[in-house]
Write a protein that holds these residues in place. Structure first.
Motif, short mmCIF file in Angstrom:
data_model
loop_
_atom_site.label_atom_id
_atom_site.label_comp_id
_atom_site.label_asym_id
_atom_site.label_seq_id
_atom_site.Cartn_x
_atom_site.Cartn_y
_atom_site.Cartn_z
N LYS A 166 0.83 -1.20 0.00
CA LYS A 166 0.00 0.00 0.00
C LYS A 166 0.87 1.25 0.00
N THR A 167 0.69 2.04 -1.06
CA THR A 167 1.40 3.32 -1.17
C THR A 167 0.44 4.49 -1.07
N GLY A 168 -0.85 4.21 -1.23
CA GLY A 168 -1.84 5.27 -1.22
C GLY A 168 -2.18 5.77 -2.60
N THR A 169 -1.31 5.48 -3.59
CA THR A 169 -1.57 5.91 -4.95
C THR A 169 -1.65 4.74 -5.92
N ASN A 170 -1.10 3.58 -5.56
CA ASN A 170 -1.14 2.41 -6.44
C ASN A 170 -2.46 1.69 -6.23
N THR A 171 -3.35 1.79 -7.20
CA THR A 171 -4.68 1.21 -7.07
C THR A 171 -4.78 -0.19 -7.67
N THR A 172 -3.66 -0.72 -8.18
CA THR A 172 -3.70 -2.04 -8.79
C THR A 172 -2.93 -3.09 -8.00
N ALA A 173 -2.05 -2.68 -7.11
CA ALA A 173 -1.24 -3.64 -6.35
C ALA A 173 -2.10 -4.44 -5.39
#
Length: 188
Positions: A166-173
């Motif tokens: 979780k990075t807060g911006t990666n919506t596909t991981a």
């Protein structure tokens, strides 16, 4: 000389055997990386000013998405939104929202609105709840409709992003715990 090599070969073979049997398969998820069982998603919206509350639930317990009613919104309106997640396969129905909130550093709800062909409707979702690393979670948000009217779909995807994904911006991981499409009507 042959007798001298035999003990070394025996130790080498034993070491190789110990090494290969002590390795574990790191691709298997641990108990803390289990996907949650979620069979229903409810989105409840309350206008910040005057207006009617809106709520819709999608159940996937039968294997297909069944929405109880369209999510009917007013144009040019801001709503406070809350998402509730449940597991209808349990008796009584299990509320999974608290588990997601407790594991908020590993979860992200992703929202995407797609208008139907010929529709002038716009729906924007701004996540307002954050995890302990100040990254978005998505159980709470602000939903804003534009001035246009029409129909569309609001896709809601819950991503499970453990182990630093979780990075807060990666919506596909990560893996997907739930993926549903709410029918939305924006009308006066």
């Amino acid at each position: 000389m042959n007798k001298l090599l035999r003990p070394y070969m025996a130790f080498l073979l034993m070491g190789t055997l110990l090494f290969t049997t002590s390795c574990k398969d790191d691709d298997q998820p641990g108990p803390d990386e289990e996907e949650e069982v979620i069979t229903a998603v409810t989105i409840s919206l309350t206008p910040t000013g005057k207006g009617q509350d809106a709520e819709a639930t999608i159940s996937t317990i039968t294997g297909t998405q069944v929405q109880n009613a369209p999510l009917t919104l007013r144009p040019g309106t801001e709503y406070t939104a809350v998402v509730t997640l449940t597991d209808e396969s349990k008796t009584p129905v299990a509320d999974m929202t608290a588990e997601i909130r407790n594991e908020r550093d590993e979860h992200l709800l992703v929202y995407t609105f797609t208008p139907d062909a010929g529709s002038n409707a716009t729906v924007n979702v701004t996540i307002t709840d954050m995890d302990q690393n100040n990254r978005p979670v998505g159980l709470e948000s602000t939903v804003t409709t534009g001035a246009g009217t029409g129909n569309g779909k609001l896709k809601v995807v819950l991503k499970h992003q453990p182990g630093g994904l979780k990075t807060g911006t990666n919506t596909t991981a990560g893996s997907t715990d739930i993926d549903v499409d709410f029918n939305v009507i924006v009308a006066n």
